[in-house]
Design a protein around this motif. Sequence first.
Motif, mmCIF file in Angstrom:
data_model
loop_
_atom_site.group_PDB
_atom_site.id
_atom_site.type_symbol
_atom_site.label_atom_id
_atom_site.label_comp_id
_atom_site.label_asym_id
_atom_site.label_seq_id
_atom_site.Cartn_x
_atom_site.Cartn_y
_atom_site.Cartn_z
ATOM 1 N N MET A 60 -13.593 15.302 0.192
ATOM 2 C CA MET A 60 -13.283 13.516 0.668
ATOM 3 C C MET A 60 -12.455 13.180 0.594
ATOM 4 O O MET A 60 -12.071 12.929 -0.591
ATOM 5 N N LYS A 61 -11.134 13.278 1.411
ATOM 6 C CA LYS A 61 -10.108 12.185 1.094
ATOM 7 C C LYS A 61 -10.852 11.210 0.699
ATOM 8 O O LYS A 61 -11.588 10.636 1.796
ATOM 9 N N GLU A 62 -10.138 9.922 0.209
ATOM 10 C CA GLU A 62 -10.396 8.296 -0.618
ATOM 11 C C GLU A 62 -9.456 8.100 1.019
ATOM 12 O O GLU A 62 -8.646 8.552 2.190
ATOM 13 N N ILE A 63 -10.330 6.923 2.415
ATOM 14 C CA ILE A 63 -10.762 5.871 2.620
ATOM 15 C C ILE A 63 -9.309 4.850 2.563
ATOM 16 O O ILE A 63 -9.435 4.152 1.403
ATOM 17 N N LEU A 64 -8.573 4.567 3.240
ATOM 18 C CA LEU A 64 -6.920 3.324 2.948
ATOM 19 C C LEU A 64 -8.067 2.673 3.352
ATOM 20 O O LEU A 64 -7.725 1.671 3.060
ATOM 21 N N THR A 65 -8.326 2.557 4.688
ATOM 22 C CA THR A 65 -8.245 1.169 5.775
ATOM 23 C C THR A 65 -9.352 2.036 7.353
ATOM 24 O O THR A 65 -9.544 2.930 6.967
ATOM 25 N N ILE A 66 -9.229 1.266 7.873
ATOM 26 C CA ILE A 66 -10.170 0.796 9.151
ATOM 27 C C ILE A 66 -9.510 -0.071 10.170
ATOM 28 O O ILE A 66 -9.254 -0.776 10.003
ATOM 29 N N ILE A 67 -9.031 1.689 10.938
ATOM 30 C CA ILE A 67 -8.003 0.498 12.248
ATOM 31 C C ILE A 67 -9.386 0.816 13.338
ATOM 32 O O ILE A 67 -9.587 2.364 13.822
ATOM 33 N N ASN A 68 -9.587 0.071 14.234
ATOM 34 C CA ASN A 68 -10.360 0.102 15.261
ATOM 35 C C ASN A 68 -11.884 1.085 14.910
ATOM 36 O O ASN A 68 -12.034 2.199 16.005
ATOM 37 N N SER A 69 -12.188 0.760 14.242
ATOM 38 C CA SER A 69 -13.238 1.315 13.726
ATOM 39 C C SER A 69 -13.140 2.482 13.292
ATOM 40 O O SER A 69 -14.155 3.183 12.724
ATOM 41 N N ILE A 70 -12.343 3.623 12.819
ATOM 42 C CA ILE A 70 -11.749 4.308 12.404
ATOM 43 C C ILE A 70 -11.332 4.300 10.809
ATOM 44 O O ILE A 70 -9.824 3.940 10.640
ATOM 45 N N PRO A 71 -11.894 5.318 10.063
ATOM 46 C CA PRO A 71 -12.188 5.573 8.903
ATOM 47 C C PRO A 71 -10.484 6.054 8.876
ATOM 48 O O PRO A 71 -9.730 7.321 9.108
ATOM 49 N N ILE A 72 -9.356 5.691 8.049
ATOM 50 C CA ILE A 72 -8.047 6.140 7.351
ATOM 51 C C ILE A 72 -7.976 6.973 6.109
ATOM 52 O O ILE A 72 -8.361 5.976 5.701
ATOM 53 N N GLN A 73 -7.905 8.030 6.657
ATOM 54 C CA GLN A 73 -7.690 8.455 4.831
ATOM 55 C C GLN A 73 -6.437 8.576 3.913
ATOM 56 O O GLN A 73 -5.314 8.693 5.140
ATOM 57 N N ARG A 74 -6.183 8.643 2.996
ATOM 58 C CA ARG A 74 -5.545 8.599 2.518
ATOM 59 C C ARG A 74 -4.529 10.337 2.749
ATOM 60 O O ARG A 74 -4.727 10.806 2.037
ATOM 61 N N ASN A 75 -3.025 10.076 2.031
ATOM 62 C CA ASN A 75 -2.267 11.050 2.146
ATOM 63 C C ASN A 75 -0.750 11.322 1.640
ATOM 64 O O ASN A 75 0.171 10.998 1.989
ATOM 65 N N PHE A 76 -1.133 10.899 0.136
ATOM 66 C CA PHE A 76 -0.487 10.697 -0.843
ATOM 67 C C PHE A 76 0.745 11.822 -1.133
ATOM 68 O O PHE A 76 -0.289 13.571 -1.058
ATOM 69 N N VAL A 77 1.514 11.757 -0.771
ATOM 70 C CA VAL A 77 2.547 13.629 -1.052
ATOM 71 C C VAL A 77 2.885 12.530 -2.177
ATOM 72 O O VAL A 77 4.058 12.000 -2.321
ATOM 73 N N GLU A 78 2.951 13.902 -3.205
ATOM 74 C CA GLU A 78 3.832 13.367 -4.699
ATOM 75 C C GLU A 78 5.124 14.599 -4.800
ATOM 76 O O GLU A 78 5.121 15.302 -3.816
ATOM 77 N N ASN A 79 5.176 13.492 -6.024
ATOM 78 C CA ASN A 79 6.884 14.337 -5.821
ATOM 79 C C ASN A 79 7.549 14.976 -4.955
ATOM 80 O O ASN A 79 8.313 15.922 -5.099
ATOM 81 N N LEU A 80 7.807 14.014 -4.074
ATOM 82 C CA LEU A 80 9.201 13.539 -3.403
ATOM 83 C C LEU A 80 10.846 13.965 -4.393
ATOM 84 O O LEU A 80 11.113 12.979 -5.515
ATOM 85 N N PRO A 81 11.520 14.725 -3.949
ATOM 86 C CA PRO A 81 12.839 14.563 -4.387
ATOM 87 C C PRO A 81 13.510 13.102 -4.132
ATOM 88 O O PRO A 81 13.133 12.567 -3.118
ATOM 89 N N TYR A 82 14.198 13.164 -5.076
ATOM 90 C CA TYR A 82 14.949 11.787 -4.908
ATOM 91 C C TYR A 82 15.960 12.326 -5.631
ATOM 92 O O TYR A 82 16.496 12.194 -6.680
ATOM 93 N N ASN A 83 17.150 11.208 -5.360
ATOM 94 C CA ASN A 83 18.755 11.408 -5.074
ATOM 95 C C ASN A 83 19.342 10.363 -5.450
ATOM 96 O O ASN A 83 19.383 9.471 -5.162
ATOM 97 N N PRO A 84 19.798 10.486 -7.329
ATOM 98 C CA PRO A 84 19.316 8.791 -7.402
ATOM 99 C C PRO A 84 21.317 8.074 -7.133
ATOM 100 O O PRO A 84 21.067 6.892 -7.622
ATOM 101 N N SER A 85 22.251 9.205 -7.374
ATOM 102 C CA SER A 85 23.076 8.797 -6.562
ATOM 103 C C SER A 85 23.190 8.007 -4.978
ATOM 104 O O SER A 85 23.981 7.570 -4.894
ATOM 105 N N LEU A 86 22.077 8.108 -4.925
ATOM 106 C CA LEU A 86 22.069 6.925 -2.972
ATOM 107 C C LEU A 86 21.622 4.952 -3.648
ATOM 108 O O LEU A 86 21.310 4.713 -2.556
ATOM 109 N N LYS A 87 21.383 5.339 -5.002
ATOM 110 C CA LYS A 87 21.116 3.885 -4.830
ATOM 111 C C LYS A 87 22.001 2.869 -4.791
ATOM 112 O O LYS A 87 21.289 1.570 -3.899
ATOM 113 N N ILE A 88 23.189 3.227 -4.966
ATOM 114 C CA ILE A 88 24.328 2.150 -4.339
ATOM 115 C C ILE A 88 24.122 1.668 -3.305
ATOM 116 O O ILE A 88 24.145 1.260 -2.285
#
Length: 145
Positions: free
Chosen positions: A1-29
Amino acid sequence: MKEILTIINSIPIQRNFVENLPYNPSLKILLKEKRKAHILAEVIFWKKVRAKTFHKIDFDRQKIIGNYIVDFYVKTLGLIIEIDGSSHNEKQVYDGIREEYLESLGLLVFRTSDFDVKNNLNVVMKELEDFIVLHYGTTPSSKIF
């Protein structure tokens, strides 16, 4: 079972952490320039959600994901919030390709217009709540007696 992040309108909201997202450092500027631009709708939305004021959910502003900079990102949900202004009027194809790519990473995209953020913020926040409940909400399993 996934971890509960918060509750909205009495409904538990599950975490959905997406790992290892691509990152383009040239966009920093470009990222720094976008943050300095102080786009009104983004500033209004940011004031409403920053510092975990929206259901204790942590939002990041201007996040690099792959070759794109998204307006807002909720890391614990894998949720992107895009506020579309007039610059998006002629970019439906580009936005579609961009959204398809982001969704291919396991992320979800919630879109709203800058007009609505400026003029109907309470409606936008309710729509965001509903979106989160629909996509991340869980109903407790019923017990049979």
